[in-house]
Design a protein around this motif. Structure first.
Motif, short mmCIF file in Angstrom:
data_model
loop_
_atom_site.label_atom_id
_atom_site.label_comp_id
_atom_site.label_asym_id
_atom_site.label_seq_id
_atom_site.Cartn_x
_atom_site.Cartn_y
_atom_site.Cartn_z
N UNK A 23 46.76 82.47 11.47
CA UNK A 23 45.29 82.43 11.49
C UNK A 23 44.79 82.47 10.05
N UNK A 24 43.82 81.63 9.75
CA UNK A 24 43.23 81.65 8.41
C UNK A 24 41.73 81.45 8.51
N UNK A 25 41.01 82.00 7.54
CA UNK A 25 39.56 81.88 7.44
C UNK A 25 39.23 81.39 6.04
N UNK A 26 38.48 80.29 5.95
CA UNK A 26 38.07 79.75 4.66
C UNK A 26 36.57 79.95 4.50
N UNK A 37 38.02 78.10 10.51
CA UNK A 37 38.89 79.15 11.03
C UNK A 37 40.01 78.47 11.82
N UNK A 38 41.23 78.63 11.36
CA UNK A 38 42.39 78.05 12.04
C UNK A 38 42.99 79.11 12.96
N UNK A 39 43.15 78.76 14.24
CA UNK A 39 43.67 79.73 15.20
C UNK A 39 44.55 79.00 16.22
N UNK A 40 45.60 79.67 16.72
CA UNK A 40 46.53 79.02 17.66
C UNK A 40 45.97 78.92 19.07
N UNK A 46 47.93 75.27 15.87
CA UNK A 46 46.83 75.73 15.03
C UNK A 46 45.77 74.64 14.91
N UNK A 47 44.52 75.01 15.21
CA UNK A 47 43.40 74.09 15.09
C UNK A 47 42.17 74.84 14.60
N UNK A 48 41.22 74.08 14.05
CA UNK A 48 39.96 74.67 13.59
C UNK A 48 39.07 75.00 14.78
N UNK A 49 38.42 76.18 14.77
CA UNK A 49 37.59 76.58 15.91
C UNK A 49 36.13 76.83 15.53
N UNK A 50 35.70 76.34 14.34
CA UNK A 50 34.28 76.43 13.99
C UNK A 50 33.80 75.08 13.46
#
Length: 345
Positions: A23-26, A37-40, A46-50
């Protein structure tokens, strides 16, 4: 391993915080904008969810406030003015006759000082800004700190502030969530749960009437969970007023562990929201026009849902709402925790 990286984008810098689960937040220093926000999903993809712009220069105007820190006051202030201690304060009328999200020079439009940090268990960004007395029409010198902290399960946003004069303050983050991943679908089939039995009724100009309406028997009853399309397709007047959807303040009952939950059945993604704020505005991108070039797709109406945990600006002219005034010598301390989960297959 928790890490922090940064990338120079002309006059801005984008920071990315990551955890052990991928998970990552830019976020940008400009507006504190969360760009990605990359989340599984349930298969580990992993895909962007915002929602975010493909061309970062589009954040310069950002009329939809994608991912931004909002303040001094999130939401609409009726008539772009308020009274405090016998004095009238006039604000910018940037939403018809009303003041919206701190005005055109609000916190979504400033460069924050950013101090990255990391420990063995988390990584984060500390953002600070000093808002001068009279900025945007608001009284008081305001020192603000917003902290984004990512651990292995949660994104924690802390909002801290002090002032030397009494001033209204209600900070939030304006991220649009779409748990389908990479904006594959709209949010019609997202299931939302909100721990709230009352919501704020609007007039035709989207200004609170002062009435806290009972959710019972309406498309605003999310206490046991509800698919968003049931409100989009409903002829209930409050849904129609905002453009066939939601843009309303829900006052929390604080009877559940989490104040809100979003679920997306196909991806299996779920986000649980816990906060000490008195309520949230749920906005379902009713006014998002078609055709904007976003990071992974072209924008569509109802392409994201915002869960803006905050106080209500209606408290400035309605006594039956939780107040948003911060007095000199007091400390504004609000926190919202987004817990990332995956539903079992």
């Amino acid at each position: 391993m928790n890490i922090v990286t940064n990338k120079i984008l002309g006059k801005w810098t984008e920071y990315t915080i990551s955890n052990d689960h991928g998970i990552s937040v830019s976020a940008l220093d400009f507006g504190g904008i969360i760009t990605k926000i990359m989340a599984p999903d349930k298969n580990g993809k992993l895909e962007n969810i915002v929602l975010g712009y493909k061309d970062y220069q589009d954040y310069e105007s950002n009329p939809h406030y994608f991912g931004a820190i909002i303040g001094r006051v999130a939401g609409r202030i009726k008539g772009a003015s308020f009274e405090l201690d016998g004095r009238t304060y006039n604000l910018e009328a940037n939403n018809g006759e009303n003041h919206l999200h701190g005005g055109s020079g609000g916190f979504h439009q400033i460069i924050w000082k950013v101090f990255p940090f990391k420990t063995d268990s988390e990584a984060g960004l500390k953002l600070t800004y000093k808002s001068a007395d009279g900025a945007g029409g608001y009284p008081g010198n305001l020192d603000i700190t917003v902290i984004y902290t990512l651990n292995n399960e949660q994104l924690i946003i802390d909002y801290l502030a002090t002032t030397d004069q009494t001033t209204p303050i209600s900070l939030t983050n304006h991220s649009y969530f779409n748990l389908s991943g990479n904006l594959k679908n709209t949010i019609h089939d997202h299931r939302v749960t909100i721990d709230s039995s009352r919501f704020v009724e609007f007039d035709k100009d989207l200004i609170p009437t002062g009435k806290l309406a009972d959710v019972e028997g309406t498309p605003f009853d999310f206490r046991s969970g509800r698919i968003l399309r049931t409100g989009f397709d409903h002829c209930f007047e409050q849904n129609l007023i905002v453009g066939n959807g939601y843009d309303h303040y829900f006052l929390f009952d604080h009877t559940s562990e989490f104040q809100a939950i979003i679920e997306e059945p196909d991806s299996g993604r779920m986000i649980s929201v816990k906060t000490n704020q008195p309520g949230l505005v749920m906005y379902t991108a009713n006014a998002l026009e078609n055709g904007l070039q976003l990071t992974e797709s072209i924008s569509r109406k109802h392409h994201g849902v915002c869960l803006e945990t905050q106080g209500s600006p209606a408290s400035l002219y309605n006594d039956n709402f939780p107040g948003i005034l911060l007095n000199a010598g007091d400390r504004y301390e609000k926190q919202t925790i987004f817990t990332f989960q995956v539903l079992k297959k």
